[in-house]
Design a protein around this motif. Structure first.
Motif, mmCIF file in Angstrom:
data_model
loop_
_atom_site.group_PDB
_atom_site.id
_atom_site.type_symbol
_atom_site.label_atom_id
_atom_site.label_comp_id
_atom_site.label_asym_id
_atom_site.label_seq_id
_atom_site.Cartn_x
_atom_site.Cartn_y
_atom_site.Cartn_z
ATOM 1 N N VAL A 52 0.842 -1.198 0.000
ATOM 2 C CA VAL A 52 0.000 0.000 0.000
ATOM 3 C C VAL A 52 0.883 1.255 0.000
ATOM 4 C CG1 VAL A 52 -1.899 1.228 1.123
ATOM 5 C CG2 VAL A 52 -1.822 -1.288 1.184
ATOM 6 N N ARG A 53 1.677 1.432 1.070
ATOM 7 C CA ARG A 53 2.507 2.647 1.142
ATOM 8 C C ARG A 53 3.448 2.749 -0.065
ATOM 9 N NH1 ARG A 53 7.341 5.146 3.182
ATOM 10 N NH2 ARG A 53 6.789 7.021 4.341
ATOM 11 N N ASP A 54 4.271 1.723 -0.269
ATOM 12 C CA ASP A 54 5.281 1.804 -1.327
ATOM 13 C C ASP A 54 4.646 1.901 -2.713
ATOM 14 O OD1 ASP A 54 7.050 1.590 0.731
ATOM 15 O OD2 ASP A 54 7.914 -0.325 0.134
ATOM 16 N N GLU A 55 3.587 1.145 -2.936
ATOM 17 C CA GLU A 55 2.938 1.168 -4.256
ATOM 18 C C GLU A 55 2.301 2.540 -4.532
ATOM 19 O OE1 GLU A 55 2.629 -1.225 -6.684
ATOM 20 O OE2 GLU A 55 3.850 -2.687 -5.622
ATOM 21 N N ALA A 56 1.667 3.123 -3.516
ATOM 22 C CA ALA A 56 1.039 4.437 -3.710
ATOM 23 C C ALA A 56 2.101 5.502 -3.995
ATOM 24 C CB ALA A 56 0.202 4.817 -2.487
ATOM 25 N N ILE A 57 3.194 5.465 -3.240
ATOM 26 C CA ILE A 57 4.275 6.441 -3.458
ATOM 27 C C ILE A 57 4.875 6.233 -4.850
ATOM 28 C CG2 ILE A 57 6.584 7.167 -2.699
ATOM 29 C CD1 ILE A 57 5.665 6.456 0.203
ATOM 30 N N GLU A 58 5.090 4.978 -5.229
ATOM 31 C CA GLU A 58 5.682 4.700 -6.540
ATOM 32 C C GLU A 58 4.783 5.180 -7.680
ATOM 33 O OE1 GLU A 58 7.963 1.195 -6.840
ATOM 34 O OE2 GLU A 58 7.480 0.905 -8.962
ATOM 35 N N HIS A 59 3.490 5.016 -7.498
ATOM 36 C CA HIS A 59 2.552 5.511 -8.516
ATOM 37 C C HIS A 59 2.765 7.004 -8.762
ATOM 38 C CE1 HIS A 59 -1.330 5.902 -10.656
ATOM 39 N NE2 HIS A 59 -1.380 7.074 -10.057
ATOM 40 N N TRP A 60 2.957 7.757 -7.684
ATOM 41 C CA TRP A 60 3.120 9.200 -7.843
ATOM 42 C C TRP A 60 4.529 9.587 -8.282
ATOM 43 C CZ3 TRP A 60 -0.432 12.735 -8.678
ATOM 44 C CH2 TRP A 60 -1.747 12.350 -8.442
ATOM 45 N N GLU A 61 5.525 8.787 -7.944
ATOM 46 C CA GLU A 61 6.873 9.028 -8.502
ATOM 47 C C GLU A 61 6.809 8.891 -10.027
ATOM 48 O OE1 GLU A 61 9.601 7.279 -4.781
ATOM 49 O OE2 GLU A 61 9.285 6.056 -6.569
ATOM 50 N N LYS A 62 6.135 7.841 -10.473
ATOM 51 C CA LYS A 62 6.033 7.615 -11.918
ATOM 52 C C LYS A 62 5.189 8.689 -12.594
ATOM 53 C CE LYS A 62 6.863 2.636 -12.105
ATOM 54 N NZ LYS A 62 6.250 1.304 -12.220
ATOM 55 N N THR A 63 4.130 9.119 -11.914
ATOM 56 C CA THR A 63 3.304 10.201 -12.470
ATOM 57 C C THR A 63 4.139 11.472 -12.633
ATOM 58 O OG1 THR A 63 1.330 9.297 -11.411
ATOM 59 C CG2 THR A 63 1.213 11.594 -12.118
ATOM 60 N N THR A 64 4.876 11.826 -11.572
ATOM 61 C CA THR A 64 5.689 13.044 -11.607
ATOM 62 C C THR A 64 6.728 12.973 -12.719
ATOM 63 O OG1 THR A 64 5.424 13.163 -9.212
ATOM 64 C CG2 THR A 64 7.099 14.592 -10.183
ATOM 65 N N GLN A 65 7.287 11.783 -12.925
ATOM 66 C CA GLN A 65 8.321 11.615 -13.946
ATOM 67 C C GLN A 65 7.751 11.411 -15.356
ATOM 68 O OE1 GLN A 65 10.494 8.383 -12.175
ATOM 69 N NE2 GLN A 65 11.088 9.641 -10.420
ATOM 70 N N GLY A 66 6.437 11.370 -15.451
ATOM 71 C CA GLY A 66 5.814 11.217 -16.772
ATOM 72 C C GLY A 66 5.883 9.800 -17.326
ATOM 73 N N GLU A 67 6.105 8.826 -16.439
ATOM 74 C CA GLU A 67 6.268 7.446 -16.918
ATOM 75 C C GLU A 67 4.950 6.713 -17.139
ATOM 76 O OE1 GLU A 67 8.894 5.269 -14.346
ATOM 77 O OE2 GLU A 67 10.397 6.853 -14.380
ATOM 78 N N LEU A 68 3.864 7.269 -16.608
ATOM 79 C CA LEU A 68 2.568 6.616 -16.802
ATOM 80 C C LEU A 68 1.894 7.233 -18.035
ATOM 81 C CD1 LEU A 68 1.333 6.367 -13.101
ATOM 82 C CD2 LEU A 68 2.664 4.732 -14.434
ATOM 83 N N LYS A 69 1.328 6.367 -18.835
ATOM 84 C CA LYS A 69 0.926 6.823 -20.165
ATOM 85 C C LYS A 69 -0.553 7.195 -20.299
ATOM 86 C CE LYS A 69 5.092 6.440 -21.515
ATOM 87 N NZ LYS A 69 5.864 7.673 -21.315
ATOM 88 N N SER A 70 -1.357 6.974 -19.266
ATOM 89 C CA SER A 70 -2.778 7.308 -19.405
ATOM 90 C C SER A 70 -2.917 8.828 -19.585
ATOM 91 C CB SER A 70 -3.565 6.859 -18.176
ATOM 92 O OG SER A 70 -3.315 7.732 -17.084
ATOM 93 N N PRO A 71 -3.946 9.273 -20.306
ATOM 94 C CA PRO A 71 -4.137 10.712 -20.510
ATOM 95 C C PRO A 71 -4.169 11.489 -19.194
ATOM 96 C CG PRO A 71 -5.639 9.451 -21.903
ATOM 97 C CD PRO A 71 -4.954 8.459 -21.019
ATOM 98 N N GLU A 72 -4.855 10.941 -18.168
ATOM 99 C CA GLU A 72 -4.937 11.632 -16.873
ATOM 100 C C GLU A 72 -3.555 11.734 -16.219
ATOM 101 O OE1 GLU A 72 -6.970 13.466 -15.479
ATOM 102 O OE2 GLU A 72 -6.652 13.377 -13.307
ATOM 103 N N SER A 73 -2.766 10.652 -16.282
ATOM 104 C CA SER A 73 -1.419 10.697 -15.694
ATOM 105 C C SER A 73 -0.535 11.694 -16.433
ATOM 106 C CB SER A 73 -0.766 9.310 -15.735
ATOM 107 O OG SER A 73 -1.486 8.413 -14.943
ATOM 108 N N GLN A 74 -0.668 11.741 -17.741
ATOM 109 C CA GLN A 74 0.118 12.695 -18.534
ATOM 110 C C GLN A 74 -0.297 14.140 -18.226
ATOM 111 O OE1 GLN A 74 2.779 12.406 -20.848
ATOM 112 N NE2 GLN A 74 2.980 10.427 -19.835
#
Lengths: 121, 121
Positions: free
Chosen positions: A18-40
């Motif tokens: 939970v903690r690590d996965e949630a933080i990682e999701h936002w690290e990837k969002t900040t770095q632009g690594e997630l490709k969904s339109p909302e993440s971009q």
């Protein structure tokens, strides 16, 4: 399995899944690594604010505030109980084992320190 | 109490006591209303970044990411179970009731929409 070990089984799952996965999701969002339109869209918003670093520092704190309120609620609310399987076909209530669930998160030998691989907040 | 009602008891507690409280904590932090030295330090950091509004928009999303991973983990992990008291001295597993716990958060008649008083993310 002893009580303290059972509590740590729950704590380790909560930190890593939970903690690590949630933080990682936002690290990837900040770095632009997630490709969904909302993440971009969010990546561009955060990036163009010039505050990516501050934002990265704050995310673990917000995740931890959420986990704190979650554990406090589990502890206080008599309608809800959480059980962990003890390996002998029994389910043990973690509320019964812990002196204070929310207190398990912090301190030097708390769950964040022991089990989380992400920034401490 | 019927199964769907029990699931909503859990959902309402999760929204009002965890989601809303966590978001409110950060609203107060951003506005400088919390007096602890750490909260005041964070207030100044966020305020001086000039991005309080963006930050306020992102907090509910980060809380929801945490809740999503929590519910997904509860659903997937066979060691952990969550029970809700049904008023007849029985505890019912919410994993057994729901078709997919993480899916209860969103949608038009999901928990956030039904029970949360804070910004939707």
């Amino acid at each position: 399995m002893r009580d303290k070990e059972l509590l740590d089984v729950f704590g380790e799952i909560l930190m890593k899944k939970v903690r690590d996965e949630a933080i990682e999701h936002w690290e990837k969002t900040t770095q632009g690594e997630l490709k969904s339109p909302e993440s971009q869209r969010l990546h561009k918003l955060i990036s163009s604010s010039g505050q990516s670093e501050l934002f990265n520092d704050l995310v673990p704190k917000i995740v931890d505030t959420t986990l704190h309120h979650l554990l406090w609620t589990f502890e206080q609310n008599e309608l809800i109980d959480i059980n962990v399987a003890n390996g002998d076909s029994e389910h043990i209530s973690i509320k019964e084992i812990s002196d204070g669930l929310a207190g398990e998160l912090y301190t030097e030998d708390g769950w964040i320190s022991l089990f989380s691989d992400k920034n401490k907040s």
